[in-house]
Design an enzyme around this catalytic site. Structure first.
Site, PDB file in Angstrom:
ATOM      1  N   HIS A  18     -29.186   3.523  21.198  1.00 15.46           N
ATOM      2  CA  HIS A  18     -27.997   2.967  20.524  1.00 15.46           C
ATOM      3  C   HIS A  18     -28.420   2.216  19.262  1.00 15.46           C
ATOM      4  O   HIS A  18     -28.817   1.046  19.321  1.00 15.46           O
ATOM      5  CB  HIS A  18     -27.270   2.037  21.505  1.00 15.46           C
ATOM      6  CG  HIS A  18     -25.919   1.576  21.034  1.00 15.46           C
ATOM      7  ND1 HIS A  18     -24.749   1.863  21.710  1.00 15.46           N
ATOM      8  CD2 HIS A  18     -25.540   0.838  19.964  1.00 15.46           C
ATOM      9  CE1 HIS A  18     -23.720   1.325  21.083  1.00 15.46           C
ATOM     10  NE2 HIS A  18     -24.175   0.676  20.019  1.00 15.46           N
ATOM     11  N   HIS A  20     -27.252   2.091  15.039  1.00 17.14           N
ATOM     12  CA  HIS A  20     -26.419   2.548  13.905  1.00 17.14           C
ATOM     13  C   HIS A  20     -27.287   2.591  12.657  1.00 17.14           C
ATOM     14  O   HIS A  20     -27.920   1.592  12.313  1.00 17.14           O
ATOM     15  CB  HIS A  20     -25.259   1.583  13.691  1.00 17.14           C
ATOM     16  CG  HIS A  20     -24.360   1.448  14.881  1.00 17.14           C
ATOM     17  ND1 HIS A  20     -23.162   2.118  14.988  1.00 17.14           N
ATOM     18  CD2 HIS A  20     -24.489   0.733  16.027  1.00 17.14           C
ATOM     19  CE1 HIS A  20     -22.583   1.813  16.143  1.00 17.14           C
ATOM     20  NE2 HIS A  20     -23.364   0.972  16.799  1.00 17.14           N
ATOM     21  N   GLU A 201     -17.112  -3.829  25.411  1.00 14.38           N
ATOM     22  CA  GLU A 201     -17.827  -4.857  24.647  1.00 14.38           C
ATOM     23  C   GLU A 201     -16.829  -6.000  24.384  1.00 14.38           C
ATOM     24  O   GLU A 201     -17.076  -7.142  24.758  1.00 14.38           O
ATOM     25  CB  GLU A 201     -18.349  -4.263  23.318  1.00 14.38           C
ATOM     26  CG  GLU A 201     -19.088  -5.248  22.423  1.00 14.38           C
ATOM     27  CD  GLU A 201     -19.322  -4.693  20.998  1.00 14.38           C
ATOM     28  OE1 GLU A 201     -18.620  -3.746  20.582  1.00 14.38           O
ATOM     29  OE2 GLU A 201     -20.194  -5.248  20.294  1.00 14.38           O
ATOM     30  N   ASP A 279     -28.895  -1.878  18.500  1.00 11.53           N
ATOM     31  CA  ASP A 279     -27.580  -1.775  17.855  1.00 11.53           C
ATOM     32  C   ASP A 279     -27.697  -1.795  16.322  1.00 11.53           C
ATOM     33  O   ASP A 279     -27.656  -0.737  15.694  1.00 11.53           O
ATOM     34  CB  ASP A 279     -26.665  -2.910  18.352  1.00 11.53           C
ATOM     35  CG  ASP A 279     -25.194  -2.544  18.401  1.00 11.53           C
ATOM     36  OD1 ASP A 279     -24.855  -1.391  18.123  1.00 11.53           O
ATOM     37  OD2 ASP A 279     -24.376  -3.426  18.741  1.00 11.53           O
ATOM     38  N   ASP A 280     -27.787  -2.981  15.747  1.00  9.45           N
ATOM     39  CA  ASP A 280     -27.896  -3.153  14.285  1.00  9.45           C
ATOM     40  C   ASP A 280     -28.964  -4.231  14.065  1.00  9.45           C
ATOM     41  O   ASP A 280     -28.630  -5.386  13.740  1.00  9.45           O
ATOM     42  CB  ASP A 280     -26.547  -3.618  13.706  1.00  9.45           C
ATOM     43  CG  ASP A 280     -25.409  -2.675  14.094  1.00  9.45           C
ATOM     44  OD1 ASP A 280     -25.315  -1.590  13.502  1.00  9.45           O
ATOM     45  OD2 ASP A 280     -24.643  -3.020  15.012  1.00  9.45           O
TER      46      ASP A 280
HETATM   47  O1  MCF Z   1     -22.060  -1.967  18.364  1.00 12.42           O
HETATM   48  C1  MCF Z   1     -21.746  -2.724  17.227  1.00 12.42           C
HETATM   49  C2  MCF Z   1     -20.555  -3.604  17.535  1.00 12.42           C
HETATM   50  N1  MCF Z   1     -19.445  -2.864  18.127  1.00 12.42           N
HETATM   51  C3  MCF Z   1     -18.808  -1.827  17.544  1.00 12.42           C
HETATM   52  N2  MCF Z   1     -19.181  -1.091  16.549  1.00 12.42           N
HETATM   53  C4  MCF Z   1     -20.301  -1.117  15.822  1.00 12.42           C
HETATM   54  C5  MCF Z   1     -21.472  -1.848  16.045  1.00 12.42           C
HETATM   55  N3  MCF Z   1     -22.303  -1.631  15.038  1.00 12.42           N
HETATM   56  C6  MCF Z   1     -21.712  -0.765  14.196  1.00 12.42           C
HETATM   57  N4  MCF Z   1     -20.512  -0.431  14.683  1.00 12.42           N
HETATM   58  C7  MCF Z   1     -19.550   0.515  14.081  1.00 12.42           C
HETATM   59  C8  MCF Z   1     -19.007   0.037  12.756  1.00 12.42           C
HETATM   60  O2  MCF Z   1     -17.634   0.271  12.702  1.00 12.42           O
HETATM   61  O3  MCF Z   1     -20.211   1.747  13.839  1.00 12.42           O
HETATM   62  C9  MCF Z   1     -19.983   2.151  12.509  1.00 12.42           C
HETATM   63  C10 MCF Z   1     -19.726   0.867  11.740  1.00 12.42           C
HETATM   64  O4  MCF Z   1     -18.939   1.110  10.618  1.00 12.42           O
HETATM   65  C11 MCF Z   1     -21.160   2.926  11.974  1.00 12.42           C
HETATM   66  S1  MCF Z   1     -21.540   4.374  12.868  1.00 12.42           S
HETATM   67  C12 MCF Z   1     -22.735   5.160  11.906  1.00 12.42           C
HETATM   68 ZN    ZN Z   2     -23.032  -0.161  18.527  1.00 14.52          ZN
END
Ligand code: MCF
Ligand code: ZN
Length: 334
Positions: A18, A20, A201, A279-280
């Site tokens: 997971h 992004h 979440e 995640d990020d």
């Molecule tokens: O998991 C985290 C927090 N919860 C929901 N969405 C996201 C998270 N990090 C990124 N996102 C979403 C966000 O809207 O995923 C998109 C972003 O624009 C990118 S997917 C390549």
């Molecule tokens: Zn996420």
């Protein structure tokens, strides 16, 4: 915990499900591109250079603002390399990353193919040079609505294969319902893609039930609030659904006040298929290595807990069986 055990856990080969891609961009990388392209990113960074956000909704808008500097396939190739350098530094040997046609060519299929090609090339080079394997999960964005999700699902279905291995959804869980995206998920399923969605979440157990029933996913992004309904936890176990848990993300965004309050250990003890991801990572001031070390310090987990997390993640990876076998041997080579 003695230093040797910490060092062993920190250096374990890791599987991350997971992640992004834009959210994994080092802030200095985004700042560099902003300077090159003369894009004004006022409000995206704090004084110390890290990403600035107050809460979840603000996080989503800062994320989208930062993506303005990513304008070409070449930018995404450079991003892929920068992200994989960070993964490799944490001992990640296999990662799946969320990538979105919304940011890569505005959901135009021809443009999407070009972005994809650039990312794949960069990933192949990184695999040779750094030993980290990457696969892509095409991701729609919930607050962009079902129509854009359908266009995204077309991009996913048209490019499904040995590199695009899954379909997912992120974004604002407080908007709309999982079932609004059922058509897109049906399209992705028919194209042979693995399925995951962010759920549980921000909303509670019902959202996770909806993800399972309405979208028929094999994995759930986060899913941590399932712990609020133990009959749902039993269902996750029975159905063998894997949770992509991101503890640092949950604490930084305020889903839980501290790692001590986080349900990851309870979910694992109840037999749920639990995995750990970042995640990020720069948004949440974390890395895979940090996640592992924080879990050790909080829950006093042993090396076996972490080898189990990685095995669970590899079993749930959406890659083909040849890739799974290669990564299995990397996990066992320690
Ligand atoms: O998991 C985290 C927090 N919860 C929901 N969405 C996201 C998270 N990090 C990124 N996102 C979403 C966000 O809207 O995923 C998109 C972003 O624009 C990118 S997917 C390549
Ligand atoms: Zn996420």
């Amino acid at each position: 915990m003695d230093e040797d055990t910490l060092a062993t856990i920190g250096s374990l080969p890791k599987v991350e499900l997971h992640l992004h891609i834009e959210g994994a961009a080092p802030p200095q990388f985004i700042r560099g591109l902003a300077q090159e392209k003369r894009v004004d990113l006022t409000g995206v960074f704090q004084e110390d250079g890290s990403y600035a956000f107050r809460d979840f909704v603000h996080f989503l808008s800062v994320y989208e603002a930062a993506t303005q500097v990513l304008q070409t396939p070449e930018d995404y190739a450079r991003l892929t390399t920068a992200v994989l350098e960070e993964c490799a530094a944490s001992g990640v040997v296999y990662a799946e990353t969320f990538i979105s046609p919304d940011f890569c060519g505005g959901r135009d299929l021809g443009a999407w193919r070009e972005y994809l090609h650039a990312m794949q090339e960069a990933a192949a080079t990184a695999e040779r040079q750094m030993g980290v394997t990457l696969r892509g999960i095409v991701t729609c964005i919930r607050h962009f609505g079902p129509e854009k999700a359908r266009q995204t699902a077309i991009c996913a279905a048209e490019t499904a294969g040995d590199w695009i291995v899954g379909f997912g959804m992120g974004g604002d869980e407080n908007q709309g319902h999982q079932k609004d995206f059922a058509y897109s998920y049906d399209m992705a399923r028919e194209a042979g893609l693995g399925l995951t969605t962010h759920a549980g979440e921000w909303r509670g157990p019902q959202e996770v039930r909806d993800a399972i029933n309405d979208l028929r996913v094999q994995r759930i992004g986060h899913g941590v609030r399932s712990i609020e309904d133990l009959s749902l936890v039993d269902e996750l176990v029975e159905k063998g659904i894997t949770l992509e848990i991101c503890p640092g993300s949950n604490v930084t965004l305020g889903v839980y006040t501290s790692l001590h309050q986080h349900p990851i250990a309870k979910l694992m003890d109840r037999g749920v298929k639990v995995t750990v991801s970042t995640d990020d990572p720069p948004f949440f001031h974390t890395t895979m290595r940090d996640e592992y070390l924080n879990l050790v310090k909080t829950f006093d987990w042993s090396v076996e807990h972490f080898t189990k997390l990685n095995q669970t993640a590899l079993n749930a990876a959406f890659c083909d069986e040849t890739t799974r076998t290669v990564i299995q041997s990397r996990l066992e080579a320690t």
